[in-house]
Design a protein around this motif. Structure first.
Motif, PDB file in Angstrom:
ATOM      1  N   LEU A  38      -6.409   3.921  -5.170  1.00 42.31           N
ATOM      2  CA  LEU A  38      -5.077   3.907  -5.781  1.00 42.31           C
ATOM      3  C   LEU A  38      -5.127   3.593  -7.272  1.00 42.31           C
ATOM      4  O   LEU A  38      -4.112   3.701  -7.959  1.00 42.31           O
ATOM      5  N   GLY A  39      -6.283   3.190  -7.764  1.00 39.66           N
ATOM      6  CA  GLY A  39      -6.425   2.857  -9.173  1.00 39.66           C
ATOM      7  C   GLY A  39      -5.656   1.603  -9.561  1.00 39.66           C
ATOM      8  O   GLY A  39      -5.103   1.519 -10.657  1.00 39.66           O
ATOM      9  N   LEU A  52       0.550  10.407  -3.496  1.00 36.94           N
ATOM     10  CA  LEU A  52      -0.446  10.754  -2.481  1.00 36.94           C
ATOM     11  C   LEU A  52       0.154  10.716  -1.085  1.00 36.94           C
ATOM     12  O   LEU A  52       1.009   9.881  -0.798  1.00 36.94           O
ATOM     13  N   THR A  53      -0.339  11.582  -0.220  1.00 36.23           N
ATOM     14  CA  THR A  53      -0.022  11.485   1.198  1.00 36.23           C
ATOM     15  C   THR A  53      -0.968  10.462   1.813  1.00 36.23           C
ATOM     16  O   THR A  53      -1.961  10.062   1.193  1.00 36.23           O
ATOM     17  N   GLN A  54      -0.673  10.065   3.041  1.00 39.30           N
ATOM     18  CA  GLN A  54      -1.587   9.153   3.736  1.00 39.30           C
ATOM     19  C   GLN A  54      -2.964   9.791   3.868  1.00 39.30           C
ATOM     20  O   GLN A  54      -3.979   9.120   3.681  1.00 39.30           O
ATOM     21  N   GLN A  55      -2.993  11.072   4.149  1.00 40.30           N
ATOM     22  CA  GLN A  55      -4.273  11.761   4.317  1.00 40.30           C
ATOM     23  C   GLN A  55      -5.049  11.807   3.001  1.00 40.30           C
ATOM     24  O   GLN A  55      -6.263  11.562   2.982  1.00 40.30           O
ATOM     25  N   GLU A  56      -4.373  12.093   1.910  1.00 39.52           N
ATOM     26  CA  GLU A  56      -5.049  12.130   0.611  1.00 39.52           C
ATOM     27  C   GLU A  56      -5.616  10.761   0.234  1.00 39.52           C
ATOM     28  O   GLU A  56      -6.743  10.673  -0.259  1.00 39.52           O
ATOM     29  N   VAL A  58       0.841  -1.203   0.000  1.00 47.07           N
ATOM     30  CA  VAL A  58       0.000   0.000   0.000  1.00 47.07           C
ATOM     31  C   VAL A  58       0.876   1.253   0.000  1.00 47.07           C
ATOM     32  O   VAL A  58       0.637   2.186  -0.769  1.00 47.07           O
ATOM     33  N   ARG A  59       1.902   1.253   0.831  1.00 46.82           N
ATOM     34  CA  ARG A  59       2.785   2.419   0.885  1.00 46.82           C
ATOM     35  C   ARG A  59       3.474   2.636  -0.459  1.00 46.82           C
ATOM     36  O   ARG A  59       3.559   3.756  -0.950  1.00 46.82           O
ATOM     37  N   ARG A  60       3.976   1.570  -1.069  1.00 41.54           N
ATOM     38  CA  ARG A  60       4.660   1.683  -2.353  1.00 41.54           C
ATOM     39  C   ARG A  60       3.732   2.285  -3.406  1.00 41.54           C
ATOM     40  O   ARG A  60       4.100   3.203  -4.136  1.00 41.54           O
ATOM     41  N   ALA A 120      -6.432   8.372   2.346  1.00 49.65           N
ATOM     42  CA  ALA A 120      -7.535   8.099   3.268  1.00 49.65           C
ATOM     43  C   ALA A 120      -8.820   8.785   2.809  1.00 49.65           C
ATOM     44  O   ALA A 120      -9.891   8.161   2.800  1.00 49.65           O
ATOM     45  N   ILE A 121      -8.719  10.033   2.398  1.00 52.45           N
ATOM     46  CA  ILE A 121      -9.896  10.768   1.936  1.00 52.45           C
ATOM     47  C   ILE A 121     -10.479  10.115   0.690  1.00 52.45           C
ATOM     48  O   ILE A 121     -11.684   9.887   0.597  1.00 52.45           O
ATOM     49  N   ARG A 122      -9.621   9.792  -0.264  1.00 50.15           N
ATOM     50  CA  ARG A 122     -10.081   9.161  -1.507  1.00 50.15           C
ATOM     51  C   ARG A 122     -10.734   7.807  -1.249  1.00 50.15           C
ATOM     52  O   ARG A 122     -11.684   7.428  -1.926  1.00 50.15           O
ATOM     53  N   ALA A 123     -10.183   7.061  -0.285  1.00 49.43           N
ATOM     54  CA  ALA A 123     -10.685   5.711  -0.006  1.00 49.43           C
ATOM     55  C   ALA A 123     -11.860   5.707   0.961  1.00 49.43           C
ATOM     56  O   ALA A 123     -12.523   4.679   1.111  1.00 49.43           O
ATOM     57  N   GLY A 124     -12.089   6.818   1.642  1.00 50.46           N
ATOM     58  CA  GLY A 124     -13.174   6.855   2.621  1.00 50.46           C
ATOM     59  C   GLY A 124     -12.851   6.109   3.896  1.00 50.46           C
ATOM     60  O   GLY A 124     -13.734   5.529   4.526  1.00 50.46           O
ATOM     61  N   VAL A 125     -11.566   6.101   4.262  1.00 49.40           N
ATOM     62  CA  VAL A 125     -11.129   5.478   5.512  1.00 49.40           C
ATOM     63  C   VAL A 125     -10.384   6.524   6.324  1.00 49.40           C
ATOM     64  O   VAL A 125     -10.057   7.601   5.829  1.00 49.40           O
ATOM     65  N   SER A 126     -10.084   6.207   7.571  1.00 51.42           N
ATOM     66  CA  SER A 126      -9.363   7.165   8.405  1.00 51.42           C
ATOM     67  C   SER A 126      -7.883   7.171   8.053  1.00 51.42           C
ATOM     68  O   SER A 126      -7.339   6.161   7.583  1.00 51.42           O
ATOM     69  N   VAL A 127      -7.243   8.295   8.293  1.00 53.79           N
ATOM     70  CA  VAL A 127      -5.799   8.369   8.068  1.00 53.79           C
ATOM     71  C   VAL A 127      -5.083   7.410   9.014  1.00 53.79           C
ATOM     72  O   VAL A 127      -4.051   6.828   8.660  1.00 53.79           O
ATOM     73  N   GLY A 128      -5.645   7.181  10.184  1.00 52.78           N
ATOM     74  CA  GLY A 128      -5.080   6.218  11.127  1.00 52.78           C
ATOM     75  C   GLY A 128      -5.091   4.807  10.563  1.00 52.78           C
ATOM     76  O   GLY A 128      -4.161   4.030  10.796  1.00 52.78           O
ATOM     77  N   ALA A 129      -6.146   4.472   9.813  1.00 50.58           N
ATOM     78  CA  ALA A 129      -6.217   3.140   9.207  1.00 50.58           C
ATOM     79  C   ALA A 129      -5.107   2.955   8.179  1.00 50.58           C
ATOM     80  O   ALA A 129      -4.459   1.903   8.128  1.00 50.58           O
ATOM     81  N   VAL A 130      -4.863   3.980   7.384  1.00 52.69           N
ATOM     82  CA  VAL A 130      -3.785   3.914   6.383  1.00 52.69           C
ATOM     83  C   VAL A 130      -2.434   3.829   7.090  1.00 52.69           C
ATOM     84  O   VAL A 130      -1.600   2.986   6.765  1.00 52.69           O
ATOM     85  N   ARG A 131      -2.237   4.687   8.069  1.00 47.24           N
ATOM     86  CA  ARG A 131      -0.967   4.709   8.812  1.00 47.24           C
ATOM     87  C   ARG A 131      -0.698   3.368   9.493  1.00 47.24           C
ATOM     88  O   ARG A 131       0.398   2.812   9.369  1.00 47.24           O
ATOM     89  N   ASP A 132      -1.699   2.853  10.189  1.00 48.57           N
ATOM     90  CA  ASP A 132      -1.518   1.589  10.912  1.00 48.57           C
ATOM     91  C   ASP A 132      -1.232   0.436   9.956  1.00 48.57           C
ATOM     92  O   ASP A 132      -0.407  -0.429  10.260  1.00 48.57           O
ATOM     93  N   LEU A 133      -1.881   0.425   8.807  1.00 44.68           N
ATOM     94  CA  LEU A 133      -1.631  -0.614   7.823  1.00 44.68           C
ATOM     95  C   LEU A 133      -0.202  -0.512   7.290  1.00 44.68           C
ATOM     96  O   LEU A 133       0.528  -1.502   7.250  1.00 44.68           O
ATOM     97  N   GLU A 134       0.206   0.678   6.912  1.00 48.36           N
ATOM     98  CA  GLU A 134       1.548   0.874   6.363  1.00 48.36           C
ATOM     99  C   GLU A 134       2.644   0.566   7.381  1.00 48.36           C
ATOM    100  O   GLU A 134       3.715   0.087   7.017  1.00 48.36           O
ATOM    101  N   GLN A 135       2.376   0.838   8.644  1.00 43.12           N
ATOM    102  CA  GLN A 135       3.387   0.609   9.681  1.00 43.12           C
ATOM    103  C   GLN A 135       3.343  -0.804  10.256  1.00 43.12           C
ATOM    104  O   GLN A 135       4.094  -1.128  11.169  1.00 43.12           O
TER     105      GLN A 135
END
Length: 83
Positions: free
Chosen positions: A69-70, A30-34, A21-23, A36-51
């Motif tokens: 992410l297309g 995109l930033t994590q926040q961008e 996902v990070r790659r 998250a907004i596009r996917a309709g999830v929290s930025v925390g969800a993206v961050r926690d997944l990537e970490q």
């Protein structure tokens, strides 16, 4: 398969979900926040997944991230296999 920019191909299915996902997020510029907004999830969800804090994300979240992410069908299969 993914070319890491060094000419070497790596099998994406050998990598954790968060690494993929990070790659793809970084490649999309995109930033994590961008993402998250596009996917309709929290930025925390993206961050926690990537970490690596979340190792078994919900299928719905993965689908939302893949859509945002297309990702093509091959990339989506790699993402599903990484779980």
């Amino acid at each position: 398969m993914w070319d890491g920019g060094d000419g070497l191909m790596a099998d994406a299915r050998c990598e954790p979900t968060g690494v993929l996902v990070r790659r793809w997020r970084v490649a999309a510029g995109l930033t994590q926040q961008e993402l998250a907004i596009r996917a309709g999830v929290s930025v925390g969800a993206v961050r926690d997944l990537e970490q690596g804090r979340v190792t078994r994300p919900r299928a719905r979240v993965l689908e939302q991230l893949a859509g945002a992410l297309g990702l093509d069908s091959s990339q989506r299969a790699d993402l599903a296999a990484a779980v």
